[in-house]
Design an enzyme around this catalytic site. Sequence first.
Site, short mmCIF file in Angstrom:
data_model
loop_
_atom_site.label_atom_id
_atom_site.label_comp_id
_atom_site.label_asym_id
_atom_site.label_seq_id
_atom_site.Cartn_x
_atom_site.Cartn_y
_atom_site.Cartn_z
CG ASP A 549 -0.14 -0.25 2.50
OD1 ASP A 549 0.64 0.63 2.87
OD2 ASP A 549 -0.29 -1.33 3.13
CD GLU A 629 19.18 -23.41 -16.50
OE1 GLU A 629 18.00 -23.73 -16.52
OE2 GLU A 629 20.00 -23.86 -15.66
#
Length: 774
Positions: A549, A629
């Site tokens: 928030d 990777e």
Amino acid sequence: MAIIYDREQGLLTLHTLHSTYQMGISSYGHLLHLYYGRRAEGSFLPLLSLRDRGFSGNPYDAGNDRSYSADTLPQELSAFGNGDYRHSGFRLRTADGACGSDLRFEEARRYPGKYRLPGGLPAADAFRTEGEESGAESLELRLRDSRSGTLVRLLYAVYEEEDILTRAVIVENAGAEPVWIEQADSAALDFPRGHFDLVHFSGSYGNERLYHRERLSAGEKSIGSSRGASSHQHNPFVMLCTADSTEDSGEVYGLALVYSGNFRISAEVDQLGQTRLSAGMMDTHFSWRLGSGEQFCCPEAVLGFGEGFAVLSQRFHRFTSRHILHGTFMKARRPVLLNSWEGCYFDFDGTRILRLAEEAKELGIELLVMDDGWFGKRDNDLSGLGDWQCNTKKLGMPLGVLAEGIRERGLRFGIWIEPEMVSEDSALFREHPDYAFRIPGKEPIRSRMQLVLDFSRQEVVDRIFRDLSETLREAKPDYIKMDMNRSIMEAYTHAQPAAGESCADGTMQNRGALLHRYMLGVYDFLRRMQAAFPETLIEGCCGGGGRFDLGMLYFTPQIWLSDNTDAIERLSLQYGASFGYPISAVGAHVSAVPNHQTGRSTPLATRAVAALSGSFGYELDPAALSPGERAEIRQQIEIYKRYYVLLHEGDYYRLSGAAMGCAAAGFGADGNMGSDSFSAWLTVSSDQTEALLSVVTRTQHCNTPAEYIRLRGLRRGREYRIAPVMQSAEWYLPKEKEALLFHRFTGDVLMERGIPLPLLPGEYQSLLLHLREV
Ligand code: DGJ
């Protein structure tokens, strides 16, 4: 001038570049809400509907005039007891037990700059960047309840350029007797019509902030939290929109609270089909004693209006980035981090952490975060919280030495904390069982085997801050992840009653008031952490995104979005978050496959495409990566750095998902409606010369109709070239690739028709494309 006060007509008008907000003072001195929406000149006051409505009472001084009722007129702040039977944003109880106030206008004051809030609550800044004035203008309206003497100050700030308003309410007891505030909303919006949809973002642990849209009809729909944190379940950002609203059209209102505790947002359609949107702290169990001369400040609310979801989101993104975020990391590029959690969980020592640092460095990662498990007796989640001394025995070295070792390896050092919690199996709990919230004579509700510390008490905050800051000072962390891993049930303080307080009258133990004090304690702790470690990036976390928030973003400019790190699931979570929050706020990591939460395997590039639209990092054990990777990760980090400004400062457009259409209700849990085949989003630079398009395919079917991804925000009449930046697999049909990459396209073509959804083999494939104006 953004604020106009027409004294003669009793009219108060607030203008931003594209919106207008208007209030009027009625002939009886009540403050009425007249208008919020597209920018408009003139007075809305004469258009009020004044009719005699049965069973809607009238103020005493209206005499026989039955056309004036608080029950039907649009209120700026409805006071309970004044004739309005809808949800009232202000309810005051006086010492005699009566609940009935009547707020009348006293005076208005305009001034340049942003109003200040007392009492430790976070609020939007007065500044754009350090020292530079935002250009905000403020308005203060004073309303008085003559019976109790209570003064209610309504504060407004206009951020003209950002098209945002902020609101706050301060209640002052100017009478001689104490009063009790039982409801104190931060904002309300009254509309003379219904036919709105409420869009809210609800979910659960691991499924935070999923898009929900529902048509309002007679009655009240409310969302909120009583868990002590804004919660995984609901979010204090909502939108109210006309039923026809899509990304590009319709009237859309956004409302967010700058608050991280219990809240309530409701939308009510009344007997006349009028709509009221109200937002503030949770009223259930809330009662705040206000002694004579004291004041109470409600959390700030942020309001925005836009035509279409896209523009409203962009306004909230810009406003949050400029006025809510703070400190060094408001602007500075966020470092690429490796977090130890999913790679090691509790199973590490100092040597393993140093090895992680070496491997991370080799990949181009800039910061290593040692997550949970480095302190006290903490080899699992059953013990140790509250004991913020480094477990040197487990690490095999002091914290300072470990941090130095990481820096010597060329990385910055980050660390995890969870200051608000205590394990029963901890030295702190044994020493101070009274520091935890617990009801005497009742066994507490346990959650993750931990209890919550009573941060409403200054001495508890002091103790935790002292212990943590002493320990952390030794390590000088560049980053702190501040976690909070349970909801609060028993809010019961063991503090000594202050003068005028007693356990018996229920004031001291009032759950709502206590949890608000708790929140103020958390903010105080964060403020002190910021002062003690001004150069440190603090990331918020609450078992993932349980406290996501504007209140937390004021202190922690990024927040871990969710413990759910599955890239495909994250598309929905990021989709929901994108309506109210900028992508810099979203902590997003690439994790290992099969994913630890869902067991799903997705290509590494797809995981990166999803995480790149956030504050980027990794959460895996690099030792388990193949050489291929590793090379891919090095490239991903380069891409993140190269496109950081575009991604973080560009205008964000959702190109898929439920908000594209305008139907209410009936979406899947992932918020997608209609085509489920892809997710796509775009960031466009402010000068519209470049853009980055992200596409992830969700499903694959045989012989599908051609699907086009319609772009937005480009310049008409200008030509763009498209270049691939990253992709998880080769195009299945090379001709389609050629057609796209070897031609130039006008902004018109890309926006009117769009680019064909490429056929990439299999599911969960992804593509990152860069567009540059030629
Ligand atoms: C919950 C967080 O969301 C995780 O990332 C991790 O930090 C754990 N807590 C550690 O206990």
